[in-house]
Design a protein around this motif. Structure first.
Motif, PDB file in Angstrom:
ATOM      1  N   ALA A 157      -9.061   6.986   0.481  1.00 48.03           N
ATOM      2  CA  ALA A 157      -9.660   6.753  -0.833  1.00 48.03           C
ATOM      3  C   ALA A 157     -11.165   6.970  -0.829  1.00 48.03           C
ATOM      4  O   ALA A 157     -11.802   6.819  -1.878  1.00 48.03           O
ATOM      5  CB  ALA A 157      -9.349   5.336  -1.308  1.00 48.03           C
ATOM      6  N   ASN A 158     -11.730   7.338   0.315  1.00 48.85           N
ATOM      7  CA  ASN A 158     -13.193   7.506   0.437  1.00 48.85           C
ATOM      8  C   ASN A 158     -13.921   6.274  -0.094  1.00 48.85           C
ATOM      9  O   ASN A 158     -14.906   6.386  -0.862  1.00 48.85           O
ATOM     10  CB  ASN A 158     -13.665   8.751  -0.299  1.00 48.85           C
ATOM     11  CG  ASN A 158     -13.106  10.025   0.288  1.00 48.85           C
ATOM     12  OD1 ASN A 158     -12.943  10.132   1.511  1.00 48.85           O
ATOM     13  ND2 ASN A 158     -12.796  10.988  -0.561  1.00 48.85           N
ATOM     14  N   THR A 159     -13.451   5.102   0.276  1.00 42.67           N
ATOM     15  CA  THR A 159     -14.014   3.860  -0.245  1.00 42.67           C
ATOM     16  C   THR A 159     -14.399   2.938   0.899  1.00 42.67           C
ATOM     17  O   THR A 159     -13.638   2.752   1.845  1.00 42.67           O
ATOM     18  CB  THR A 159     -13.013   3.155  -1.170  1.00 42.67           C
ATOM     19  OG1 THR A 159     -12.694   4.028  -2.267  1.00 42.67           O
ATOM     20  CG2 THR A 159     -13.606   1.872  -1.733  1.00 42.67           C
ATOM     21  N   LEU A 160     -15.581   2.379   0.777  1.00 40.95           N
ATOM     22  CA  LEU A 160     -16.117   1.427   1.742  1.00 40.95           C
ATOM     23  C   LEU A 160     -16.097   0.045   1.127  1.00 40.95           C
ATOM     24  O   LEU A 160     -16.383  -0.114  -0.068  1.00 40.95           O
ATOM     25  CB  LEU A 160     -17.555   1.810   2.094  1.00 40.95           C
ATOM     26  CG  LEU A 160     -18.300   0.915   3.065  1.00 40.95           C
ATOM     27  CD1 LEU A 160     -17.728   1.050   4.474  1.00 40.95           C
ATOM     28  CD2 LEU A 160     -19.790   1.252   3.057  1.00 40.95           C
ATOM     29  N   TYR A 161     -15.743  -0.941   1.923  1.00 42.03           N
ATOM     30  CA  TYR A 161     -15.695  -2.328   1.443  1.00 42.03           C
ATOM     31  C   TYR A 161     -16.614  -3.198   2.296  1.00 42.03           C
ATOM     32  O   TYR A 161     -16.888  -2.897   3.455  1.00 42.03           O
ATOM     33  CB  TYR A 161     -14.267  -2.875   1.535  1.00 42.03           C
ATOM     34  CG  TYR A 161     -13.259  -2.081   0.743  1.00 42.03           C
ATOM     35  CD1 TYR A 161     -12.456  -1.126   1.357  1.00 42.03           C
ATOM     36  CD2 TYR A 161     -13.109  -2.281  -0.629  1.00 42.03           C
ATOM     37  CE1 TYR A 161     -11.536  -0.391   0.634  1.00 42.03           C
ATOM     38  CE2 TYR A 161     -12.191  -1.559  -1.358  1.00 42.03           C
ATOM     39  CZ  TYR A 161     -11.415  -0.614  -0.722  1.00 42.03           C
ATOM     40  OH  TYR A 161     -10.509   0.120  -1.455  1.00 42.03           O
TER      41      TYR A 161
END
Length: 118
Positions: free
Chosen positions: A72-76
């Motif tokens: 998802a190319n997402t950083l948390y």
């Protein structure tokens, strides 16, 4: 340049929790969280590469957890046991190097405010 959009900031009491998200418009090797309090320099909080390599700042070790969803190319950033000194604008960054220094990052989000009251 990669476009980055952060979300999840807010106001909490001392000891509270927040979760920040940063969505990238394309795949990028390294994504990181930085924060900046008024009158202070931008500080690296955590970075995660696509290979899963992580660096976490000593000031948040054991309280903050960074993770990355490569699909998802997402950083948390999961932030627990928040303290007033964690207050600041939190920025997402993306670049070719895994480091907590801001200079190598060439894409930055607009920032999301985190406020922790005592």
């Amino acid at each position: 340049l990669v476009q980055l959009v952060e979300s999840g900031g807010g106001s909490v009491q001392n000891g509270g929790s927040l979760r920040l998200s940063c969505a990238a418009s394309a795949e990028i090797y390294s994504m990181a969280w930085f924060r900046q309090a008024p009158g202070k320099e931008r500080e690296g909080v955590a970075t995660v590469s696509t290979t899963g390599y992580k660096i976490v700042a000593d000031s948040v070790e054991g309280r903050f957890t960074a993770s990355k969803d490569n699909a998802a190319n997402t950083l948390y950033l999961e932030m627990n046991d928040l303290k007033p000194e964690d207050t600041g604008m939190y920025y997402c960054a993306a670049g070719p190097l895994r480091t907590l220094k801001p200079a190598p990052y060439n894409s930055w989000g607009q920032g999301t405010q985190v406020t922790v009251s005592s």
